[in-house]
Design a protein around this motif. Sequence first.
Motif, short mmCIF file in Angstrom:
data_model
loop_
_atom_site.label_atom_id
_atom_site.label_comp_id
_atom_site.label_asym_id
_atom_site.label_seq_id
_atom_site.Cartn_x
_atom_site.Cartn_y
_atom_site.Cartn_z
N GLN A 135 0.84 -1.20 0.00
CA GLN A 135 0.00 0.00 0.00
C GLN A 135 0.88 1.26 0.00
N LEU A 136 1.94 1.22 0.78
CA LEU A 136 2.85 2.36 0.83
C LEU A 136 3.52 2.59 -0.53
N GLU A 137 3.93 1.52 -1.19
CA GLU A 137 4.52 1.64 -2.52
C GLU A 137 3.50 2.17 -3.52
N SER A 138 2.26 1.71 -3.39
CA SER A 138 1.18 2.18 -4.25
C SER A 138 0.97 3.68 -4.06
N LEU A 139 1.01 4.12 -2.83
CA LEU A 139 0.84 5.54 -2.53
C LEU A 139 1.98 6.37 -3.13
N SER A 184 3.74 5.62 -5.72
CA SER A 184 3.55 5.61 -7.16
C SER A 184 2.48 6.62 -7.58
N LEU A 185 1.40 6.68 -6.81
CA LEU A 185 0.34 7.65 -7.10
C LEU A 185 0.86 9.08 -6.99
N VAL A 186 1.64 9.34 -5.98
CA VAL A 186 2.20 10.69 -5.79
C VAL A 186 3.12 11.05 -6.95
N GLU A 187 3.95 10.11 -7.37
CA GLU A 187 4.86 10.38 -8.49
C GLU A 187 4.08 10.69 -9.76
N SER A 188 3.02 9.93 -10.02
CA SER A 188 2.24 10.18 -11.24
C SER A 188 1.52 11.52 -11.17
N LEU A 189 1.06 11.89 -9.99
CA LEU A 189 0.41 13.20 -9.84
C LEU A 189 1.43 14.33 -10.01
N GLU A 190 2.62 14.15 -9.45
CA GLU A 190 3.65 15.18 -9.54
C GLU A 190 4.18 15.34 -10.96
N SER A 191 4.10 14.29 -11.76
CA SER A 191 4.62 14.36 -13.12
C SER A 191 3.83 15.33 -13.99
N GLN A 218 -7.93 7.88 -4.85
CA GLN A 218 -7.35 6.59 -4.49
C GLN A 218 -6.22 6.78 -3.47
N GLY A 219 -5.41 7.81 -3.66
CA GLY A 219 -4.32 8.10 -2.74
C GLY A 219 -4.82 8.41 -1.33
N ILE A 220 -5.92 9.16 -1.24
CA ILE A 220 -6.49 9.48 0.07
C ILE A 220 -6.94 8.19 0.75
N LYS A 221 -7.58 7.30 0.01
CA LYS A 221 -8.04 6.03 0.58
C LYS A 221 -6.86 5.19 1.07
N ALA A 276 -3.85 6.24 1.88
CA ALA A 276 -3.22 6.91 3.02
C ALA A 276 -4.00 6.66 4.30
N ARG A 277 -5.33 6.67 4.22
CA ARG A 277 -6.15 6.40 5.41
C ARG A 277 -5.98 4.96 5.86
N ASP A 278 -5.92 4.04 4.92
CA ASP A 278 -5.70 2.63 5.26
C ASP A 278 -4.35 2.44 5.96
N CYS A 279 -3.33 3.09 5.43
CA CYS A 279 -2.00 3.01 6.04
C CYS A 279 -1.99 3.62 7.44
N GLN A 280 -2.66 4.74 7.58
CA GLN A 280 -2.73 5.41 8.88
C GLN A 280 -3.43 4.51 9.90
N GLN A 281 -4.49 3.84 9.48
CA GLN A 281 -5.21 2.92 10.37
C GLN A 281 -4.33 1.74 10.77
N ALA A 282 -3.57 1.21 9.82
CA ALA A 282 -2.68 0.10 10.11
C ALA A 282 -1.60 0.51 11.11
N LEU A 283 -1.08 1.73 10.95
CA LEU A 283 -0.07 2.22 11.89
C LEU A 283 -0.66 2.43 13.28
N LYS A 284 -1.89 2.91 13.34
CA LYS A 284 -2.55 3.12 14.62
C LYS A 284 -2.75 1.79 15.34
N GLN A 285 -3.15 0.76 14.59
CA GLN A 285 -3.33 -0.56 15.17
C GLN A 285 -2.00 -1.12 15.68
N ALA A 286 -0.95 -0.91 14.92
CA ALA A 286 0.38 -1.38 15.33
C ALA A 286 0.82 -0.67 16.61
N GLU A 287 0.55 0.63 16.69
CA GLU A 287 0.90 1.40 17.89
C GLU A 287 0.15 0.87 19.11
#
Length: 79
Positions: free
Chosen positions: A13-17, A19-26, A40-43, A45-56
């Motif tokens: 998911q992090l790699e996907s994010l 990649s999305l940022v790079e394509s937007l910046e291009s 898609q990037g917002i979704k 990012a939220r999924d990653c944030q939730q995963a990090l919160k659970q890990a914490e």
Amino acid sequence: MTKEKKAIDFEQQLESLESLVESLESGGLSLEDSLKSFEQGIKVARDCQQALKQAEQKVELLMRQGDELVSQPFDTDSE
């Protein structure tokens, strides 16, 4: 095994994010594609944030000593 799968999913998911940022910046995407990528990037990012919160939360549970939570900052220089 499920824990490993979740970790792999997070990395993917992090790699996907990234990649999305790079394509937007291009700047090569149409407005419609840019909006879809942004959504898609917002979704992702939220999924990653939730995963990090659970890990914490898991780390906090592991750090419990008796009935008391021992809160310690993560220090990478303590080796």
